[in-house]
Write a protein that holds these residues in place. Structure first.
Motif, PDB file in Angstrom:
ATOM      1  N   THR A  45       5.175 128.414  17.250  1.00  0.00           N
ATOM      2  CA  THR A  45       4.904 126.816  17.680  1.00  0.00           C
ATOM      3  C   THR A  45       4.482 126.101  16.653  1.00  0.00           C
ATOM      4  O   THR A  45       3.878 126.377  15.727  1.00  0.00           O
ATOM      5  CB  THR A  45       4.018 126.745  18.884  1.00  0.00           C
ATOM      6  N   TYR A  46       4.865 124.814  16.684  1.00  0.00           N
ATOM      7  CA  TYR A  46       4.656 123.660  15.783  1.00  0.00           C
ATOM      8  C   TYR A  46       3.910 122.326  16.312  1.00  0.00           C
ATOM      9  O   TYR A  46       5.194 121.812  16.778  1.00  0.00           O
ATOM     10  CB  TYR A  46       5.695 123.275  14.810  1.00  0.00           C
ATOM     11  N   SER A  47       2.781 122.118  16.459  1.00  0.00           N
ATOM     12  CA  SER A  47       2.377 120.677  17.232  1.00  0.00           C
ATOM     13  C   SER A  47       0.884 120.536  16.796  1.00  0.00           C
ATOM     14  O   SER A  47       0.376 121.340  16.085  1.00  0.00           O
ATOM     15  CB  SER A  47       2.508 120.925  18.432  1.00  0.00           C
ATOM     16  N   ARG A  53      -0.467 122.221  12.257  1.00  0.00           N
ATOM     17  CA  ARG A  53       0.744 122.310  11.715  1.00  0.00           C
ATOM     18  C   ARG A  53       0.832 123.032  10.345  1.00  0.00           C
ATOM     19  O   ARG A  53       1.712 123.796  10.212  1.00  0.00           O
ATOM     20  CB  ARG A  53       1.348 120.903  11.437  1.00  0.00           C
ATOM     21  N   THR A  56       0.652 126.595  11.273  1.00  0.00           N
ATOM     22  CA  THR A  56       2.147 127.380  11.667  1.00  0.00           C
ATOM     23  C   THR A  56       2.865 127.611  10.603  1.00  0.00           C
ATOM     24  O   THR A  56       3.277 128.711  10.343  1.00  0.00           O
ATOM     25  CB  THR A  56       2.863 126.001  12.270  1.00  0.00           C
ATOM     26  N   HIS A  74       9.421 126.713  14.963  1.00  0.00           N
ATOM     27  CA  HIS A  74       9.411 125.620  15.823  1.00  0.00           C
ATOM     28  C   HIS A  74       9.677 124.249  14.879  1.00  0.00           C
ATOM     29  O   HIS A  74       8.784 124.372  13.847  1.00  0.00           O
ATOM     30  CB  HIS A  74       8.548 125.469  16.862  1.00  0.00           C
ATOM     31  N   THR A  76       9.332 119.959  15.628  1.00  0.00           N
ATOM     32  CA  THR A  76       9.221 118.783  16.617  1.00  0.00           C
ATOM     33  C   THR A  76       9.138 117.572  15.498  1.00  0.00           C
ATOM     34  O   THR A  76       8.716 117.343  14.754  1.00  0.00           O
ATOM     35  CB  THR A  76       7.874 118.875  17.258  1.00  0.00           C
ATOM     36  N   CYS A  77       9.827 116.645  16.077  1.00  0.00           N
ATOM     37  CA  CYS A  77      10.339 115.462  15.376  1.00  0.00           C
ATOM     38  C   CYS A  77       9.339 114.385  15.795  1.00  0.00           C
ATOM     39  O   CYS A  77       9.017 113.133  15.205  1.00  0.00           O
ATOM     40  CB  CYS A  77      11.532 114.913  15.550  1.00  0.00           C
ATOM     41  N   ARG A 104      11.891 117.687  20.579  1.00  0.00           N
ATOM     42  CA  ARG A 104      11.353 116.469  20.291  1.00  0.00           C
ATOM     43  C   ARG A 104       9.766 116.606  20.054  1.00  0.00           C
ATOM     44  O   ARG A 104       9.295 115.835  19.143  1.00  0.00           O
ATOM     45  CB  ARG A 104      11.511 115.682  21.441  1.00  0.00           C
ATOM     46  N   GLY A 105       9.054 117.395  20.952  1.00  0.00           N
ATOM     47  CA  GLY A 105       7.582 117.558  20.989  1.00  0.00           C
ATOM     48  C   GLY A 105       7.150 116.692  22.133  1.00  0.00           C
ATOM     49  O   GLY A 105       7.901 115.649  22.524  1.00  0.00           O
ATOM     50  N   ASP A 106       5.742 116.756  22.144  1.00  0.00           N
ATOM     51  CA  ASP A 106       4.813 115.900  23.217  1.00  0.00           C
ATOM     52  C   ASP A 106       4.855 114.536  22.565  1.00  0.00           C
ATOM     53  O   ASP A 106       4.256 114.491  21.521  1.00  0.00           O
ATOM     54  CB  ASP A 106       3.707 116.457  23.583  1.00  0.00           C
TER      55      ASP A 106
END
Length: 307
Positions: A45-47, A53, A56, A74, A76-77, A104-106
């Motif tokens: 995961t990447y967030s 990050r 990650t 992963h 996310t943008c 997209r990510g949160d």
């Protein structure tokens, strides 16, 4: 036409970077245990914060250099520029990563916060394909494997389930190779998603994502993270279980029932969310005899090729 054996069901796991030295030690134990099941890949995961990050990227590097596991990175943008995202894709290619999960990510809780240049995952998929084209020599004229998310239960921000299906169509058109589903608790949810996606023109594989939940607290946390209403019977069984061993058995069997139905309905494999805990994940794949099925299928294919 020659008849070829069916491919073995795919097997993959999701991990996240450890937040402490103690968590890193526990993760090493889990990595070794999961490696024995010979998964096709493990997603990372990447967030979160820049520190998370960075962790990650460190974990992906560790998987490539020091383990037998193949990472699916992963990406996310949300909150990222096109330039930073392109740089990350180049970084992954340079490490030897050959798979990316584009999401997209949160969205940030602060409505005034920067959400980045790309509001939807399909634009990230297009960017990955654009960068990929610049590295055809390094990739041996091949392609990165690009996965995306799919939602058997309506995404909390979506106006409808059908809108989620249309979003998946857009991701496929942008160049996605396959999709991994969010967790779900009703067996029919996966089947209904696949049926609706196929009717809408989605042809890429859709892999069911499951989590063997082993505690009421983890079930509540999962529901909060995903917005998916948990199964009340599962919640009651976990609440009234006599001990940790029984809770784990309940969670594993519930997840196994979801996977059996999905595989019976044509799912190409299974993606197991682990919360960085290998015990339930391994119990699940052994309950399903996935290592045995995968070995038998590979032996059958090898015999066919050698014939």
């Amino acid at each position: 036409m020659p008849h070829y054996p069916a491919p073995p069901p795919s097997l993959s796991y999701e991990l996240f970077p450890p937040a402490s030295a103690a968590a890193a030690e526990r993760l090493e134990v889990s990595l070794e245990a999961l490696a024995h099941t010979e998964p096709d890949y493990v997603s990372v995961t990447y967030s979160g914060t820049p520190h998370r990050r960075r962790a990650t990227l460190d974990l992906v590097d560790h998987l490539v250099r020091d383990t037998r596991l193949r990472p699916l990175a992963h990406l996310t943008c949300v909150g990222e520029s096109a330039e930073s995202l392109a740089g990350l894709v180049r970084h992954f290619i340079g490490l030897g990563v050959r798979g990316v999960l584009a999401m997209r990510g949160d969205l940030p809780e602060d409505p005034a916060a920067d959400v980045g240049e790309y509001p939807f995952a399909r634009y990230l998929v297009e960017l990955i394909r654009e960068v990929e084209g610049q590295y055809s020599a390094a990739l041996g004229a091949g392609r990165l494997s690009v996965g995306v998310a799919a939602y058997p239960v309506r995404h909390p921000e979506s106006p409808s389930f059908q809108h989620d299906v249309e979003v998946l169509v857009g991701k496929q058109r942008s160049g996605a190779d396959y999709a991994i589903t969010q967790v779900y608790f009703r067996p029919e949810d996966y089947t209904q998603l696949v049926d609706a996606a196929r009717r809408a023109g989605v042809t890429i594989p859709i892999i069911p994502g499951v989590l063997p939940v082993d505690s009421p607290d983890r079930l509540a946390r999962l529901a909060k993270l995903t917005g998916v209403e948990p199964d009340p019977l599962l919640g009651h069984a976990l609440e009234t279980a006599s001990d940790e061993a029984e809770r784990r058995r309940i969670g594993v069997e519930f997840a196994a029932s979801l996977v059996r139905r999905a595989l019976g309905d044509g799912a190409p494999g299974v993606h197991v969310y682990t919360f960085n805990r290998h015990e339930g994940a391994i119990d699940l794949v052994e309950r399903l005899d996935l290592p045995g099925q995968r070995t038998d299928a590979r032996h059958g294919l090898a015999a066919r090729v050698g014939a």
